[in-house]
Design a protein around this motif. Structure first.
Motif, PDB file in Angstrom:
ATOM      1  N   ARG A  89       0.443  -8.514  11.285  1.00 13.23           N
ATOM      2  CA  ARG A  89       0.332  -7.106  10.893  1.00 13.23           C
ATOM      3  C   ARG A  89       0.778  -6.169  12.022  1.00 13.23           C
ATOM      4  O   ARG A  89       1.373  -5.116  11.757  1.00 13.23           O
ATOM      5  CB  ARG A  89      -1.104  -6.806  10.471  1.00 13.23           C
ATOM      6  CG  ARG A  89      -1.480  -7.432   9.130  1.00 13.23           C
ATOM      7  CD  ARG A  89      -2.976  -7.549   8.944  1.00 13.23           C
ATOM      8  NE  ARG A  89      -3.667  -6.289   9.127  1.00 13.23           N
ATOM      9  CZ  ARG A  89      -5.000  -6.183   9.209  1.00 13.23           C
ATOM     10  NH1 ARG A  89      -5.751  -7.277   9.143  1.00 13.23           N
ATOM     11  NH2 ARG A  89      -5.560  -5.003   9.361  1.00 13.23           N
ATOM     12  N   GLU A 105      -8.491  -9.830  -0.754  1.00  6.98           N
ATOM     13  CA  GLU A 105      -7.068  -9.577  -0.528  1.00  6.98           C
ATOM     14  C   GLU A 105      -6.284 -10.889  -0.452  1.00  6.98           C
ATOM     15  O   GLU A 105      -5.152 -10.974  -0.949  1.00  6.98           O
ATOM     16  CB  GLU A 105      -6.874  -8.774   0.757  1.00  6.98           C
ATOM     17  CG  GLU A 105      -5.427  -8.567   1.156  1.00  6.98           C
ATOM     18  CD  GLU A 105      -4.635  -7.752   0.166  1.00  6.98           C
ATOM     19  OE1 GLU A 105      -3.402  -7.912   0.127  1.00  6.98           O
ATOM     20  OE2 GLU A 105      -5.241  -6.948  -0.586  1.00  6.98           O
ATOM     21  N   GLU A 133      -5.020  -0.752  11.300  1.00  8.49           N
ATOM     22  CA  GLU A 133      -3.930   0.208  11.183  1.00  8.49           C
ATOM     23  C   GLU A 133      -4.458   1.623  10.963  1.00  8.49           C
ATOM     24  O   GLU A 133      -3.832   2.605  11.385  1.00  8.49           O
ATOM     25  CB  GLU A 133      -2.995  -0.169  10.029  1.00  8.49           C
ATOM     26  CG  GLU A 133      -2.257  -1.469  10.228  1.00  8.49           C
ATOM     27  CD  GLU A 133      -2.988  -2.681   9.675  1.00  8.49           C
ATOM     28  OE1 GLU A 133      -2.342  -3.720   9.486  1.00  8.49           O
ATOM     29  OE2 GLU A 133      -4.221  -2.597   9.440  1.00  8.49           O
ATOM     30  N   ASP A 182       2.175  -5.540   0.275  1.00  8.99           N
ATOM     31  CA  ASP A 182       2.165  -4.630   1.418  1.00  8.99           C
ATOM     32  C   ASP A 182       3.352  -3.688   1.283  1.00  8.99           C
ATOM     33  O   ASP A 182       4.501  -4.118   1.261  1.00  8.99           O
ATOM     34  CB  ASP A 182       2.257  -5.424   2.719  1.00  8.99           C
ATOM     35  CG  ASP A 182       2.147  -4.524   3.942  1.00  8.99           C
ATOM     36  OD1 ASP A 182       3.146  -3.848   4.245  1.00  8.99           O
ATOM     37  OD2 ASP A 182       1.072  -4.492   4.570  1.00  8.99           O
ATOM     38  N   TRP A 183       3.092  -2.384   1.211  1.00  9.97           N
ATOM     39  CA  TRP A 183       4.167  -1.433   0.929  1.00  9.97           C
ATOM     40  C   TRP A 183       5.178  -1.362   2.056  1.00  9.97           C
ATOM     41  O   TRP A 183       6.351  -1.104   1.823  1.00  9.97           O
ATOM     42  CB  TRP A 183       3.587  -0.049   0.621  1.00  9.97           C
ATOM     43  CG  TRP A 183       2.960   0.688   1.759  1.00  9.97           C
ATOM     44  CD1 TRP A 183       1.664   0.630   2.148  1.00  9.97           C
ATOM     45  CD2 TRP A 183       3.608   1.616   2.637  1.00  9.97           C
ATOM     46  NE1 TRP A 183       1.457   1.466   3.223  1.00  9.97           N
ATOM     47  CE2 TRP A 183       2.630   2.080   3.541  1.00  9.97           C
ATOM     48  CE3 TRP A 183       4.909   2.100   2.752  1.00  9.97           C
ATOM     49  CZ2 TRP A 183       2.926   3.005   4.538  1.00  9.97           C
ATOM     50  CZ3 TRP A 183       5.204   3.016   3.738  1.00  9.97           C
ATOM     51  CH2 TRP A 183       4.218   3.455   4.618  1.00  9.97           C
ATOM     52  N   ARG A 184       4.741  -1.628   3.296  1.00  9.98           N
ATOM     53  CA  ARG A 184       5.696  -1.600   4.401  1.00  9.98           C
ATOM     54  C   ARG A 184       6.702  -2.740   4.272  1.00  9.98           C
ATOM     55  O   ARG A 184       7.896  -2.559   4.493  1.00  9.98           O
ATOM     56  CB  ARG A 184       4.958  -1.684   5.739  1.00  9.98           C
ATOM     57  CG  ARG A 184       4.105  -0.449   6.023  1.00  9.98           C
ATOM     58  CD  ARG A 184       3.306  -0.620   7.305  1.00  9.98           C
ATOM     59  NE  ARG A 184       2.448   0.526   7.538  1.00  9.98           N
ATOM     60  CZ  ARG A 184       1.264   0.694   6.969  1.00  9.98           C
ATOM     61  NH1 ARG A 184       0.786  -0.219   6.145  1.00  9.98           N
ATOM     62  NH2 ARG A 184       0.537   1.762   7.228  1.00  9.98           N
ATOM     63  N   ARG A 185       6.210  -3.927   3.931  1.00 12.46           N
ATOM     64  CA  ARG A 185       7.124  -5.053   3.730  1.00 12.46           C
ATOM     65  C   ARG A 185       8.070  -4.768   2.558  1.00 12.46           C
ATOM     66  O   ARG A 185       9.263  -5.062   2.612  1.00 12.46           O
ATOM     67  CB  ARG A 185       6.328  -6.337   3.448  1.00 12.46           C
ATOM     68  CG  ARG A 185       5.564  -6.894   4.646  1.00 12.46           C
ATOM     69  CD  ARG A 185       4.879  -8.200   4.256  1.00 12.46           C
ATOM     70  NE  ARG A 185       4.029  -8.707   5.300  1.00 12.46           N
ATOM     71  CZ  ARG A 185       4.439  -9.538   6.260  1.00 12.46           C
ATOM     72  NH1 ARG A 185       5.707  -9.912   6.299  1.00 12.46           N
ATOM     73  NH2 ARG A 185       3.602  -9.972   7.177  1.00 12.46           N
ATOM     74  N   GLN A 198      -3.699   4.046   2.975  1.00 13.40           N
ATOM     75  CA  GLN A 198      -2.965   3.346   4.028  1.00 13.40           C
ATOM     76  C   GLN A 198      -1.962   4.248   4.726  1.00 13.40           C
ATOM     77  O   GLN A 198      -1.278   3.828   5.656  1.00 13.40           O
ATOM     78  CB  GLN A 198      -2.229   2.132   3.446  1.00 13.40           C
ATOM     79  CG  GLN A 198      -3.157   1.073   2.871  1.00 13.40           C
ATOM     80  CD  GLN A 198      -2.390  -0.130   2.354  1.00 13.40           C
ATOM     81  OE1 GLN A 198      -1.264  -0.366   2.734  1.00 13.40           O
ATOM     82  NE2 GLN A 198      -3.011  -0.865   1.456  1.00 13.40           N
TER      83      GLN A 198
END
Length: 423
Positions: free
Chosen positions: A113, A232, A162, A239-242, A417
């Motif tokens: 992460r 989870e 985060e 994961d929105w970043r990925r 997030q």
């Protein structure tokens, strides 16, 4: 995990069998003792007994004595480095809590992460480690009083690291839990001890999550952070970043593959035909337009956080900032500028919402983009069709709005997030 201990300075001339040569070379002449494995493993047994759902993970760790680590730390290969003097100085019940703390870094994939953070945050591994400790320690009651907790920074319990990171100031605390936490390889980490592969680590995480769920059904006592983690793992969300990184990377590959002819660099084949100039093929570097929804329903802090994430994604994909244009848009376009940093972006607007005008303006810029990224809460009309041969990616902040058309690649960004992206 950094804990103060005057016993770390005890002198001893004995050498611990099995200590790696590099660890012995780094050891101060007056520091260290033979590792008390009986005490250390008794502490692990106590940790596994009090939280049996962690037993599989705890016993997957390989113990490596080290005089370089301040107390205990882990690398990403599930090796646990232990300072013998720290073991001597720490009661068994506290050692058990430290065992839980260190294995939590690995189970929660902290190093993975951490690698997804914006580049300007990734280099500060001490702050990352503090935020990770805050995520873990609010679920562990037996840790020493000086263990880092969210309350030390006036932060609430129960959040992800985060989310804690923006609220962690430069600190005198210097936790050092190793690359298994923050991802930076430390000098005391070795490469010749037994290791757990990424595939095995994923299996350990899933087994631990299943054991947590079974334990909760039988006894109903699981700390909230672990319960959220198990849910989870067993019912993962994307994961929105990925997802955003993957969408931009794929679009950039698609754009750079769109070769065209150019006479700026003539083809070398022309030397075979006198007085004839042949064009060569060129592979364009993608240009990106970012259309930012600045309507009244979007908060300025949320916008800057998400914009910071997008800037990090573009750098990760290899698109230089001189290839990025940012447009502020509500029902009209208020600002268009080439952005060197997030701080250069002018977020103007605050009225209605119509992302169609932002996309149209992006298409009319002097250097037409190959990729358009739209950051919005989704409460907007959309164009009826794709604007030319351009890829459109929508980062939709929050939920509840109607989805964009199917030709738009959509990444949902949960509101809870957003704060992790920019500091």
């Amino acid at each position: 995990m950094e804990l103060d201990s005057p016993s770390l300075e005890r002198a001893s001339s004995r050498v611990e069998p099995g200590v790696p040569a590099e660890a012995r070379a780094e050891r101060p002449a007056d520091a260290g003792r033979v590792l008390d494995r009986t005490k250390l493993l008794a502490a692990r047994l106590k940790a596994a007994g009090s939280q049996p759902y962690l037993a599989s993970a705890l016993y997957s760790l390989t113990v490596v004595p080290s005089y370089g680590v301040p107390s205990m730390g882990v690398d990403r290969h599930w090796r646990c480095y232990v300072n013998p003097a720290f073991v001597d100085a720490t009661p068994v019940f506290e050692l058990a809590a430290v065992w839980v703390h260190e294995v939590a870094h690995l189970l929660r994939d902290h190093h993975g992460r951490a690698g997804l953070l914006a580049p300007e945050l990734r280099h500060d591994h001490h702050r990352i480690n503090i935020a990770q400790d805050c995520e873990i320690n609010d679920d562990i009651s037996a840790l020493p009083s000086n263990a880092l907790r969210p309350s030390m920074f006036d932060l609430p319990d129960g959040r992800m690291f985060e989310q804690y990171l923006p609220g962690i100031p430069p600190s005198r605390h210097q936790p050092e839990c190793g690359s298994g936490a923050h991802g930076h390889r430390m000098p005391w980490e070795v490469s010749d001890a037994a290791r757990v592969s990424p595939v095995e680590a994923a299996a350990i995480r899933r087994q631990t999550a299943n054991e947590m769920r079974a334990h909760a059904k039988a006894r109903g006592r699981i700390p909230a952070g672990w319960r959220r983690w198990a849910d989870e793992i067993l019912e993962p969300t994307v994961d929105w970043r990925r997802a955003l990184t993957g969408a931009v990377r794929e679009a950039a590959s698609w754009a750079s593959g769109a070769v065209d002819y150019t006479y700026q660099r003539p083809s070398r084949r022309g030397s075979a035909v006198p007085r004839v100039v042949f064009p060569s093929l060129r592979r364009p570097m993608p240009r990106v337009a970012v259309v930012v929804d600045t309507s009244g329903s979007m908060g300025d802090g949320e916008l800057r956080a998400v914009l910071g994430e997008v800037a990090g994604v573009l750098r990760t994909v290899g698109i230089g900032r001189n290839r990025v244009t940012v447009l502020s848009c509500d029902a009209d376009v208020h600002a268009v500028r080439r952005a060197n940093t997030v701080g250069d972006v002018v977020l103007e607007g605050g009225g209605g919402t119509d992302m169609r005008v932002g996309i149209e303006q992006a298409m009319r810029t002097q250097e037409r983009p190959h990729i358009i990224i739209v950051l919005t809460d989704g409460y907007t009309p959309w164009p009826e069709s794709r604007p030319g041969n351009v890829r459109v990616i929508a980062g939709v902040v929050g939920e509840g709005a109607d989805p964009p058309p199917s030709w738009i690649e959509t990444v949902t960004i949960p509101l809870d997030q957003v704060s992790a992206g920019q500091h």
